[in-house]
Scaffold this motif. Structure first.
Motif, PDB file in Angstrom:
ATOM      1  N   ASP A 166      -3.284   3.550  -7.487  1.00 34.43           N
ATOM      2  CA  ASP A 166      -3.463   2.888  -6.187  1.00 34.43           C
ATOM      3  C   ASP A 166      -2.512   1.711  -6.029  1.00 34.43           C
ATOM      4  OD1 ASP A 166      -5.509   4.683  -6.179  1.00 34.43           O
ATOM      5  OD2 ASP A 166      -7.056   3.277  -5.529  1.00 34.43           O
ATOM      6  N   GLU A 167      -2.377   0.917  -7.100  1.00 29.05           N
ATOM      7  CA  GLU A 167      -1.547  -0.295  -7.033  1.00 29.05           C
ATOM      8  C   GLU A 167      -0.096   0.038  -6.684  1.00 29.05           C
ATOM      9  OE1 GLU A 167      -0.120  -3.965  -9.968  1.00 29.05           O
ATOM     10  OE2 GLU A 167      -1.601  -2.504 -10.664  1.00 29.05           O
ATOM     11  N   ILE A 168       0.421   1.120  -7.264  1.00 24.96           N
ATOM     12  CA  ILE A 168       1.811   1.517  -7.009  1.00 24.96           C
ATOM     13  C   ILE A 168       1.974   1.993  -5.572  1.00 24.96           C
ATOM     14  CG2 ILE A 168       3.623   3.141  -7.640  1.00 24.96           C
ATOM     15  CD1 ILE A 168       3.201   0.964  -9.702  1.00 24.96           C
ATOM     16  N   LEU A 169       1.026   2.792  -5.076  1.00 25.07           N
ATOM     17  CA  LEU A 169       1.102   3.285  -3.699  1.00 25.07           C
ATOM     18  C   LEU A 169       0.989   2.138  -2.693  1.00 25.07           C
ATOM     19  CD1 LEU A 169      -1.056   6.532  -3.993  1.00 25.07           C
ATOM     20  CD2 LEU A 169       1.415   6.390  -3.667  1.00 25.07           C
ATOM     21  N   LEU A 170       0.126   1.177  -2.990  1.00 28.24           N
ATOM     22  CA  LEU A 170      -0.006   0.019  -2.110  1.00 28.24           C
ATOM     23  C   LEU A 170       1.273  -0.819  -2.120  1.00 28.24           C
ATOM     24  CD1 LEU A 170      -3.674  -1.043  -2.980  1.00 28.24           C
ATOM     25  CD2 LEU A 170      -2.872  -0.104  -0.796  1.00 28.24           C
ATOM     26  N   LYS A 171       1.894  -0.929  -3.293  1.00 35.05           N
ATOM     27  CA  LYS A 171       3.154  -1.666  -3.398  1.00 35.05           C
ATOM     28  C   LYS A 171       4.245  -0.975  -2.587  1.00 35.05           C
ATOM     29  CE  LYS A 171       6.278  -3.670  -6.850  1.00 35.05           C
ATOM     30  NZ  LYS A 171       6.596  -3.758  -8.296  1.00 35.05           N
ATOM     31  N   ALA A 172       4.162   0.346  -2.488  1.00 36.50           N
ATOM     32  CA  ALA A 172       5.142   1.110  -1.701  1.00 36.50           C
ATOM     33  C   ALA A 172       4.863   1.033  -0.211  1.00 36.50           C
ATOM     34  CB  ALA A 172       5.155   2.564  -2.157  1.00 36.50           C
ATOM     35  N   GLY A 173       3.793   0.327   0.174  1.00 30.66           N
ATOM     36  CA  GLY A 173       3.477   0.144   1.588  1.00 30.66           C
ATOM     37  C   GLY A 173       2.832   1.352   2.223  1.00 30.66           C
ATOM     38  N   ILE A 174       1.928   2.012   1.484  1.00 32.44           N
ATOM     39  CA  ILE A 174       1.332   3.252   2.001  1.00 32.44           C
ATOM     40  C   ILE A 174       0.494   3.017   3.254  1.00 32.44           C
ATOM     41  CG2 ILE A 174      -0.761   3.130   0.563  1.00 32.44           C
ATOM     42  CD1 ILE A 174      -0.457   6.204   0.232  1.00 32.44           C
ATOM     43  N   LYS A 175      -0.067   1.821   3.393  1.00 32.62           N
ATOM     44  CA  LYS A 175      -0.890   1.543   4.581  1.00 32.62           C
ATOM     45  C   LYS A 175      -0.046   1.425   5.848  1.00 32.62           C
ATOM     46  CE  LYS A 175      -4.844  -0.636   2.268  1.00 32.62           C
ATOM     47  NZ  LYS A 175      -5.778   0.434   2.662  1.00 32.62           N
ATOM     48  N   GLN A 176       1.248   1.089   5.692  1.00 31.90           N
ATOM     49  CA  GLN A 176       2.143   0.984   6.849  1.00 31.90           C
ATOM     50  C   GLN A 176       3.069   2.191   6.969  1.00 31.90           C
ATOM     51  OE1 GLN A 176       2.322  -1.697   4.378  1.00 31.90           O
ATOM     52  NE2 GLN A 176       0.506  -2.535   5.370  1.00 31.90           N
ATOM     53  N   ALA A 177       2.965   3.132   6.023  1.00 35.42           N
ATOM     54  CA  ALA A 177       3.896   4.262   5.989  1.00 35.42           C
ATOM     55  C   ALA A 177       3.561   5.309   7.038  1.00 35.42           C
ATOM     56  CB  ALA A 177       3.887   4.892   4.601  1.00 35.42           C
ATOM     57  N   ARG A 178       4.585   6.068   7.428  1.00 37.74           N
ATOM     58  CA  ARG A 178       4.400   7.170   8.374  1.00 37.74           C
ATOM     59  C   ARG A 178       4.020   8.448   7.647  1.00 37.74           C
ATOM     60  NH1 ARG A 178       9.011   8.281  12.791  1.00 37.74           N
ATOM     61  NH2 ARG A 178       8.179   6.256  13.498  1.00 37.74           N
ATOM     62  N   GLY A 179       4.541   8.624   6.428  1.00 35.42           N
ATOM     63  CA  GLY A 179       4.230   9.846   5.694  1.00 35.42           C
ATOM     64  C   GLY A 179       4.593   9.730   4.229  1.00 35.42           C
TER      65      GLY A 179
END
Length: 337
Positions: A166-179
């Motif tokens: 989860d931490e890595i995906l959140l760092k990648a900005g998954i909440k603001q990502a389009r896909g």
């Protein structure tokens, strides 16, 4: 021991030696010696500057013996510190840290971007296409060696870590990502990351690679919007080469020409767009030289209108499907927004 660990050890050693000097001079200086005097004596001894002594050691042989051993210890610790700092800078670790912080800031500013998980041949093709079409994206890959190889494709931000965390995906900005595009080594990993990504962002579009056709249904149940089979796509390409070679050659020219990048693209008409309520003839979209309007996906029914007529009325939510360059896409997005 890595250069970074050596640098930390050198700093700790220097602080330890300095503290020893302060304690020693305070002890041998007696009650008359202040803490500032002890710090001063330690500083001029370590630096070998040799200014006047704040604590008189002329009549204290034991203190002079301590000073001799302290000088030798100080020279050793300074030599170790200098060599560690030099190695840290020369071998590029300081440069890597600065570059990593700059990249982290770049990733934190991303919005409506794409996340690519993996580094295999499929992922490399995805990265090349995103670079050619000037899309914003970030790559997640746990292997530093593989990330370094990916850099030969071009400049893009990346994160070294497990995409299942989860931490890595959140760092990648998954909440603001389009896909998010998943091209991990196994269907199990793709399935797990699909579940994780969907829980973190319910609105995210998820496209995953599915090696086994039997796993496709499970991935879609887990939250994947689309599952792509490399073997199925490869088979379709082979039969296309056989029965419609001119079409495949034309598509290859579109995909592989790096000087003039053309793609079949799509743009959604927003509710407050000035195009809403206009006919295609009034919008003059079919007259534009930089795009070729191929079809429209109707917002109301989801049906596709191929080669739409000039009296077609554009509505909010319609998806315009056309052939154009990345610049044409950006221009059209401004009109439909």
């Amino acid at each position: 021991m890595t250069n970074r660990q050596k640098l930390i050890a050198a700093i700790l050693l220097f602080l330890g030696v300095f503290s020893l000097g302060v304690a020693g001079f305070k002890y041998f200086g007696g009650p008359e010696a202040t803490l500032l005097d002890s710090i001063y004596m330690t500083a001029i001894t370590i630096s070998t500057i040799g200014y006047g002594e704040a604590i008189d050691l002329r009549h204290n042989p034991t203190a002079r013996v301590f000073t001799i051993f302290f000088i030798i210890l100080s020279l050793g610790s300074i030599a170790f510190a200098v060599s560690s700092i030099t190695a840290f800078i020369v071998e590029g670790e300081l440069k890597d840290i600065i570059r990593r912080r700059k990249m982290d800031k770049e990733i934190s500013r991303l919005k409506d971007h794409y996340i690519v998980c993996g580094s295999d041949e499929t992922a490399q093709t995805v990265i090349q296409e995103l670079l050619l079409t000037r899309r914003k994206f970030v790559v997640i890959e746990p292997s530093r060696e593989k990330l370094e190889k990916l850099q030969s494709l071009g400049h893009f931000p990346y994160i070294e870590g497990e995409p299942s965390e989860d931490e890595i995906l959140l760092k990648a900005g998954i909440k603001q990502a389009r896909g998010i595009l998943l091209s991990l080594p196994s269907d199990e990993l793709n399935l797990y990351v699909t579940l994780t990504a969907r829980s973190l962002n319910p609105r995210l579009r998820i496209v995953s690679k599915g090696i086994d056709l039997k796993s496709h249904a499970k991935m879609k149940k887990a939250g994947a919007d689309s599952v792509i089979s490399p073997t199925f796509i490869g088979g379709m390409r082979m039969v296309s080469e056989m029965i419609r070679p001119s079409v495949t050659t034309f598509l290859d020219m579109m995909l592989r020409d790096k000087e003039k990048v053309l793609r079949v693209e799509e743009v959604t008409v927003k509710a407050d767009s000035k195009l809403v309520g206009q006919t295609l003839q009034e919008s003059r979209l079919k007259e534009r030289s930089d795009i070729l309007l191929v079809a429209i996906k109707k917002a109301a029914s989801g049906e596709y209108q191929f080669n739409p007529p000039g009296d077609y009325v554009i509505t909010a939510g319609d998806v315009l499907i056309f052939i154009g360059s990345p610049e044409a896409v950006q221009n059209l997005e401004k009109i439909t927004a």
